[in-house]
Design a protein around this motif. Structure first.
Motif, PDB file in Angstrom:
ATOM      1  N   GLN A 106      31.927  48.044  39.801  1.00  0.00           N
ATOM      2  CA  GLN A 106      32.186  48.958  40.813  1.00  0.00           C
ATOM      3  C   GLN A 106      33.267  49.942  40.747  1.00  0.00           C
ATOM      4  OE1 GLN A 106      32.852  46.857  44.461  1.00  0.00           O
ATOM      5  NE2 GLN A 106      31.031  45.520  44.173  1.00  0.00           N
ATOM      6  N   ILE A 107      34.307  49.455  40.038  1.00  0.00           N
ATOM      7  CA  ILE A 107      35.594  50.318  39.744  1.00  0.00           C
ATOM      8  C   ILE A 107      35.235  51.499  38.956  1.00  0.00           C
ATOM      9  CG2 ILE A 107      36.532  49.319  37.718  1.00  0.00           C
ATOM     10  CD1 ILE A 107      39.115  49.802  39.309  1.00  0.00           C
ATOM     11  N   VAL A 108      34.114  51.553  38.142  1.00  0.00           N
ATOM     12  CA  VAL A 108      33.928  52.646  37.241  1.00  0.00           C
ATOM     13  C   VAL A 108      33.490  53.771  38.245  1.00  0.00           C
ATOM     14  CG1 VAL A 108      31.281  51.849  36.736  1.00  0.00           C
ATOM     15  CG2 VAL A 108      32.416  53.097  35.033  1.00  0.00           C
ATOM     16  N   HIS A 109      32.995  53.524  39.369  1.00  0.00           N
ATOM     17  CA  HIS A 109      32.597  54.626  40.141  1.00  0.00           C
ATOM     18  C   HIS A 109      33.623  55.364  40.666  1.00  0.00           C
ATOM     19  CE1 HIS A 109      28.141  54.099  40.729  1.00  0.00           C
ATOM     20  NE2 HIS A 109      28.433  52.758  40.541  1.00  0.00           N
ATOM     21  N   PHE A 161      33.082  49.112  30.664  1.00  0.00           N
ATOM     22  CA  PHE A 161      32.885  50.266  31.503  1.00  0.00           C
ATOM     23  C   PHE A 161      31.962  51.364  30.683  1.00  0.00           C
ATOM     24  CE2 PHE A 161      37.222  48.583  31.932  1.00  0.00           C
ATOM     25  CZ  PHE A 161      37.084  48.160  33.231  1.00  0.00           C
ATOM     26  N   ASP A 162      30.731  51.030  30.171  1.00  0.00           N
ATOM     27  CA  ASP A 162      29.878  51.714  29.535  1.00  0.00           C
ATOM     28  C   ASP A 162      29.323  52.922  30.277  1.00  0.00           C
ATOM     29  OD1 ASP A 162      28.146  52.869  27.736  1.00  0.00           O
ATOM     30  OD2 ASP A 162      27.065  51.055  27.538  1.00  0.00           O
ATOM     31  N   LEU A 163      29.712  54.131  29.976  1.00  0.00           N
ATOM     32  CA  LEU A 163      29.384  55.192  30.682  1.00  0.00           C
ATOM     33  C   LEU A 163      28.141  55.776  30.259  1.00  0.00           C
ATOM     34  CD1 LEU A 163      32.462  57.481  30.840  1.00  0.00           C
ATOM     35  CD2 LEU A 163      31.546  55.845  32.693  1.00  0.00           C
ATOM     36  N   GLU A 167      21.138  53.004  32.984  1.00  0.00           N
ATOM     37  CA  GLU A 167      21.089  52.884  34.415  1.00  0.00           C
ATOM     38  C   GLU A 167      22.467  52.265  35.024  1.00  0.00           C
ATOM     39  OE1 GLU A 167      18.074  49.911  35.705  1.00  0.00           O
ATOM     40  OE2 GLU A 167      16.396  51.112  35.144  1.00  0.00           O
ATOM     41  N   MET A 168      22.784  52.800  36.130  1.00  0.00           N
ATOM     42  CA  MET A 168      24.028  52.579  36.772  1.00  0.00           C
ATOM     43  C   MET A 168      23.969  51.950  38.145  1.00  0.00           C
ATOM     44  SD  MET A 168      27.491  52.617  36.238  1.00  0.00           S
ATOM     45  CE  MET A 168      27.482  53.388  34.770  1.00  0.00           C
ATOM     46  N   GLU A 169      24.578  50.959  38.454  1.00  0.00           N
ATOM     47  CA  GLU A 169      24.672  50.287  39.678  1.00  0.00           C
ATOM     48  C   GLU A 169      24.815  51.345  40.751  1.00  0.00           C
ATOM     49  OE1 GLU A 169      25.362  47.159  36.989  1.00  0.00           O
ATOM     50  OE2 GLU A 169      26.502  49.189  37.583  1.00  0.00           O
TER      51      GLU A 169
END
Length: 201
Positions: A106-109, A161-163, A167-169
């Motif tokens: 979530q924090i990667v957002h 924290f793979d950018l 796919e990303m949540e």
């Protein structure tokens, strides 16, 4: 200057960005590379190395320009926009342990939504219209700056924290904002009504 200035145009649609690109003497690709290396990379490093996420939108992210070229960033007015990773792998000091804690996915957002979406998403089309730089090339330059950072640190630094995942949540921003207290949550009064809004997640 505030990063929000990157999104500004004059009355004829000419991007303000052109002033700094011309002043620097760099190509638009070179200028953007400097921008990404001094904004996206340090924000990503702060997250990966220290477990700290910053919602660096256009108002609280300041750019330091020298000779028209981005050389550093300043973070301002970030109360409520700094969070930490809910992970024992980071040895946060007491002051940081008081920050809102979020799971890594979530924090990667904070980087995705806070900077990529709320700032860069609007700069890319200006670069395409004003400089003829296709959006795909804009994103390739951003990707290269971030990939160079990933290549320069141990793999486990960036793994959570793979950018570059395929796919990303997704997150619900309204829900996230209400949960951390914006607007009073479930005790808020509904507009034009005496009823209290009740929210179930």
């Amino acid at each position: 200057m505030a990063a929000a200035a990157l999104q500004q145009t004059d009355l004829h649609g000419e991007p303000l960005l052109r002033t700094w690109v011309e002043q620097s003497g760099a190509s638009i690709a070179g200028w953007l590379t400097a921008l990404f290396e001094r904004t996206a990379v340090p924000l990503y490093h702060l997250l990966c190395r220290h477990g700290i996420g910053v919602i660096a939108h256009g108002q609280n992210l300041g750019l330091v320009l020298r000779g028209g070229l981005p050389t550093a960033i300043l973070l301002r007015d970030v109360h409520g926009d700094v969070r930490r990773v809910a992970d024992d792998g980071f040895d946060h000091e007491a002051a940081l342990r008081g920050l809102k804690a979020l799971p890594a996915n979530q924090i990667v957002h904070d980087l995705y939504t806070g900077y990529f979406v709320s700032v860069l998403r609007f700069v890319a089309p200006l670069c395409e219209r004003g400089f003829g730089l296709p959006e795909r090339e804009f994103l390739r330059l951003l990707s290269r700056a971030l990939q160079n950072y990933c290549d320069s640190v141990p793999r486990d630094t960036t793994a959570r924290f793979d950018l570059f995942r395929p796919e990303m949540e997704r997150i619900c921003l309204n829900r996230a904002r209400l949960r951390i207290g914006h607007g009073g949550g479930a005790t808020r009064r509904c507009p034009r009504s005496d009823r209290r809004c009740t929210t179930r997640w």
